[in-house]
Design a protein around this motif. Sequence first.
Motif, PDB file in Angstrom:
ATOM      1  N   GLU A 185       0.875  -1.136   0.052  1.00 51.39           N
ATOM      2  CA  GLU A 185       0.110   0.070  -0.054  1.00 51.39           C
ATOM      3  C   GLU A 185       0.830   1.261  -0.180  1.00 51.39           C
ATOM      4  OE1 GLU A 185      -2.912   2.423   3.199  1.00 51.39           O
ATOM      5  OE2 GLU A 185      -2.562   0.196   3.599  1.00 51.39           O
ATOM      6  N   LEU A 186       1.753   1.260   0.904  1.00 52.48           N
ATOM      7  CA  LEU A 186       2.772   2.438   1.014  1.00 52.48           C
ATOM      8  C   LEU A 186       3.771   2.434  -0.173  1.00 52.48           C
ATOM      9  CD1 LEU A 186       2.854   4.871   2.822  1.00 52.48           C
ATOM     10  CD2 LEU A 186       4.959   3.590   3.958  1.00 52.48           C
ATOM     11  N   MET A 187       4.337   1.534  -0.839  1.00 47.61           N
ATOM     12  CA  MET A 187       4.989   1.478  -1.867  1.00 47.61           C
ATOM     13  C   MET A 187       4.400   2.162  -3.121  1.00 47.61           C
ATOM     14  SD  MET A 187       6.933  -2.304  -1.520  1.00 47.61           S
ATOM     15  CE  MET A 187       8.016  -2.126  -3.146  1.00 47.61           C
ATOM     16  N   ARG A 188       3.009   1.632  -3.148  1.00 39.42           N
ATOM     17  CA  ARG A 188       2.420   2.302  -4.323  1.00 39.42           C
ATOM     18  C   ARG A 188       2.134   3.755  -4.212  1.00 39.42           C
ATOM     19  NH1 ARG A 188      -1.434   0.143  -8.056  1.00 39.42           N
ATOM     20  NH2 ARG A 188      -1.308  -2.060  -6.960  1.00 39.42           N
ATOM     21  N   SER A 189       1.638   4.268  -3.086  1.00 39.71           N
ATOM     22  CA  SER A 189       1.545   5.645  -2.592  1.00 39.71           C
ATOM     23  C   SER A 189       2.923   6.468  -3.017  1.00 39.71           C
ATOM     24  CB  SER A 189       1.222   5.682  -1.253  1.00 39.71           C
ATOM     25  OG  SER A 189       1.072   7.233  -1.077  1.00 39.71           O
ATOM     26  N   TYR A 190       3.972   5.704  -2.495  1.00 42.96           N
ATOM     27  CA  TYR A 190       5.191   6.459  -2.758  1.00 42.96           C
ATOM     28  C   TYR A 190       5.631   6.511  -4.178  1.00 42.96           C
ATOM     29  CZ  TYR A 190      10.179   7.701  -1.640  1.00 42.96           C
ATOM     30  OH  TYR A 190      11.343   8.223  -1.522  1.00 42.96           O
ATOM     31  N   ALA A 191       5.338   5.367  -4.997  1.00 40.39           N
ATOM     32  CA  ALA A 191       5.879   5.507  -6.166  1.00 40.39           C
ATOM     33  C   ALA A 191       5.094   6.483  -6.951  1.00 40.39           C
ATOM     34  CB  ALA A 191       5.550   4.009  -7.036  1.00 40.39           C
ATOM     35  N   LEU A 192       3.749   6.729  -6.429  1.00 36.54           N
ATOM     36  CA  LEU A 192       2.813   7.779  -7.272  1.00 36.54           C
ATOM     37  C   LEU A 192       3.375   9.197  -6.935  1.00 36.54           C
ATOM     38  CD1 LEU A 192      -0.513   6.072  -6.665  1.00 36.54           C
ATOM     39  CD2 LEU A 192       0.510   6.395  -9.099  1.00 36.54           C
ATOM     40  N   PHE A 193       3.865   9.349  -5.719  1.00 33.63           N
ATOM     41  CA  PHE A 193       4.378  10.523  -5.347  1.00 33.63           C
ATOM     42  C   PHE A 193       5.613  10.915  -5.989  1.00 33.63           C
ATOM     43  CE2 PHE A 193       7.978  12.272  -2.463  1.00 33.63           C
ATOM     44  CZ  PHE A 193       7.347  13.403  -2.255  1.00 33.63           C
ATOM     45  N   LEU A 194       6.714   9.937  -6.138  1.00 36.05           N
ATOM     46  CA  LEU A 194       7.948  10.164  -6.926  1.00 36.05           C
ATOM     47  C   LEU A 194       7.266  10.470  -8.333  1.00 36.05           C
ATOM     48  CD1 LEU A 194       9.951   7.142  -5.506  1.00 36.05           C
ATOM     49  CD2 LEU A 194      10.512   9.484  -5.280  1.00 36.05           C
ATOM     50  N   GLU A 195       6.670   9.668  -8.920  1.00 36.89           N
ATOM     51  CA  GLU A 195       6.130  10.198 -10.234  1.00 36.89           C
ATOM     52  C   GLU A 195       5.628  11.792 -10.203  1.00 36.89           C
ATOM     53  OE1 GLU A 195       3.703   7.885 -13.030  1.00 36.89           O
ATOM     54  OE2 GLU A 195       3.995   6.161 -11.871  1.00 36.89           O
ATOM     55  N   ARG A 196       4.986  12.070  -9.429  1.00 40.25           N
ATOM     56  CA  ARG A 196       4.162  13.348  -9.500  1.00 40.25           C
ATOM     57  C   ARG A 196       5.271  14.553  -9.399  1.00 40.25           C
ATOM     58  NH1 ARG A 196       2.286  17.666  -6.876  1.00 40.25           N
ATOM     59  NH2 ARG A 196       3.032  17.106  -4.929  1.00 40.25           N
ATOM     60  N   ILE A 197       6.332  14.015  -8.478  1.00 38.30           N
ATOM     61  CA  ILE A 197       7.499  15.342  -8.353  1.00 38.30           C
ATOM     62  C   ILE A 197       8.606  15.131  -9.296  1.00 38.30           C
ATOM     63  CG2 ILE A 197       6.810  15.405  -5.780  1.00 38.30           C
ATOM     64  CD1 ILE A 197       9.559  13.831  -5.584  1.00 38.30           C
ATOM     65  N   GLY A 198       8.319  14.135 -10.393  1.00 36.89           N
ATOM     66  CA  GLY A 198       9.635  14.105 -11.489  1.00 36.89           C
ATOM     67  C   GLY A 198      10.311  13.212 -11.274  1.00 36.89           C
ATOM     68  N   GLU A 199      10.359  12.436 -10.120  1.00 37.99           N
ATOM     69  CA  GLU A 199      11.561  11.672  -9.944  1.00 37.99           C
ATOM     70  C   GLU A 199      11.042  10.040 -10.625  1.00 37.99           C
ATOM     71  OE1 GLU A 199      14.429  11.842  -8.742  1.00 37.99           O
ATOM     72  OE2 GLU A 199      13.998  13.972  -7.904  1.00 37.99           O
ATOM     73  N   LYS A 200      11.174  10.020 -12.056  1.00 41.96           N
ATOM     74  CA  LYS A 200      10.604   9.010 -12.770  1.00 41.96           C
ATOM     75  C   LYS A 200      11.498   7.587 -12.569  1.00 41.96           C
ATOM     76  CE  LYS A 200       8.073  11.537 -16.115  1.00 41.96           C
ATOM     77  NZ  LYS A 200       7.942  11.677 -17.506  1.00 41.96           N
ATOM     78  N   ASN A 201      12.895   7.821 -12.475  1.00 46.13           N
ATOM     79  CA  ASN A 201      13.713   6.904 -12.315  1.00 46.13           C
ATOM     80  C   ASN A 201      13.290   5.839 -10.928  1.00 46.13           C
ATOM     81  OD1 ASN A 201      15.236   6.734 -14.963  1.00 46.13           O
ATOM     82  ND2 ASN A 201      16.400   8.422 -13.895  1.00 46.13           N
ATOM     83  N   ALA A 202      13.334   6.742  -9.680  1.00 46.21           N
ATOM     84  CA  ALA A 202      13.060   6.234  -8.654  1.00 46.21           C
ATOM     85  C   ALA A 202      11.674   5.573  -8.463  1.00 46.21           C
ATOM     86  CB  ALA A 202      13.189   7.098  -7.591  1.00 46.21           C
ATOM     87  N   ALA A 203      10.816   6.233  -9.231  1.00 46.25           N
ATOM     88  CA  ALA A 203       9.566   5.747  -9.073  1.00 46.25           C
ATOM     89  C   ALA A 203       9.263   4.350  -9.873  1.00 46.25           C
ATOM     90  CB  ALA A 203       8.661   6.628  -9.748  1.00 46.25           C
ATOM     91  N   LEU A 204      10.092   4.197 -11.099  1.00 44.66           N
ATOM     92  CA  LEU A 204      10.344   2.823 -11.766  1.00 44.66           C
ATOM     93  C   LEU A 204      10.765   1.895 -10.895  1.00 44.66           C
ATOM     94  CD1 LEU A 204       9.581   1.625 -14.377  1.00 44.66           C
ATOM     95  CD2 LEU A 204      11.969   2.414 -15.085  1.00 44.66           C
ATOM     96  N   LEU A 205      11.829   2.093  -9.999  1.00 40.78           N
ATOM     97  CA  LEU A 205      12.362   1.021  -9.092  1.00 40.78           C
ATOM     98  C   LEU A 205      11.249   0.696  -8.204  1.00 40.78           C
ATOM     99  CD1 LEU A 205      15.967   2.785  -8.438  1.00 40.78           C
ATOM    100  CD2 LEU A 205      15.337   0.891  -9.823  1.00 40.78           C
ATOM    101  N   TYR A 206      10.518   1.328  -7.769  1.00 41.54           N
ATOM    102  CA  TYR A 206       9.346   1.163  -6.697  1.00 41.54           C
ATOM    103  C   TYR A 206       8.504   0.424  -7.495  1.00 41.54           C
ATOM    104  CZ  TYR A 206      11.564   2.995  -2.655  1.00 41.54           C
ATOM    105  OH  TYR A 206      12.232   3.290  -1.249  1.00 41.54           O
ATOM    106  N   TRP A 207       7.815   0.751  -8.579  1.00 41.90           N
ATOM    107  CA  TRP A 207       6.986  -0.012  -9.053  1.00 41.90           C
ATOM    108  C   TRP A 207       7.504  -1.368  -9.673  1.00 41.90           C
ATOM    109  CZ3 TRP A 207       2.520   1.304  -8.897  1.00 41.90           C
ATOM    110  CH2 TRP A 207       1.926   2.605  -8.818  1.00 41.90           C
ATOM    111  N   ARG A 208       8.694  -1.689  -9.886  1.00 45.64           N
ATOM    112  CA  ARG A 208       9.277  -2.862 -10.143  1.00 45.64           C
ATOM    113  C   ARG A 208       9.443  -3.743  -9.075  1.00 45.64           C
ATOM    114  NH1 ARG A 208      14.003  -0.661 -14.119  1.00 45.64           N
ATOM    115  NH2 ARG A 208      12.953  -0.595 -16.056  1.00 45.64           N
TER     116      ARG A 208
END
Length: 231
Positions: A185-208
Amino acid sequence: MDLANKRQTVTLLLVWAALLAAAWFASPAFMRSALRLSASLPHRAVTSELSVDDRAATRVEINDLRKKIFSKKQQGDTSVTDDALELAIRYEKLGAYWKAKQSLSHILKRESANAQAWMHLSRIFEGLTLYSDAAEAWRTTIELDPKNPSNYARLAYVLDRRFNDSFSANGVYVEGLVRSGNTPELMRSYALFLERIGEKNAALLYWRALFEKEPQDTSIQDRIRDLENTM
């Protein structure tokens, strides 16, 4: 007009002028006080999206709970915490945030470490647009219930969206992932947050990483694919 009447007239005019001057110079102070009051109590009640029938049913539940609490107190029964919490939840549902806050405050006077009451109070502060109080209340809720991932997500949301402080919000997410055990639950929320602030590489790591935890969730795979296509 004799001298006595002239003196009386002059005195009345001077008193009237003094009153006008006092009112003139006091008005800004009065307005500032009014503005502070309106800021501290922005919404005693808000518009609820409940249907007419649901609102009526909720009011009935509120009346029943108030009678139940009153009856218990009359009999010397002090075990009203659960009932008071349910009353606050009903007020919140109805949009009567200020009444919900009063009910929760009574609970916390008796049980200052009641995590559920703090959680609802945090939500009430948000509803009242008292965001500094909300952030502090969410922090208290976290310390009382550190394994609940939704508390971290909510505090991060307040910091990010209400204070425009994505740095602090990011810290709350990282803290939450550590303390709650990397919950999906929190990993999903964090990945969406990272996407929103433009940290796409970090977001991709969390989605994976999330997909490894939940390989049956095809929506995660779709999200990974869409994100990869934008990089």
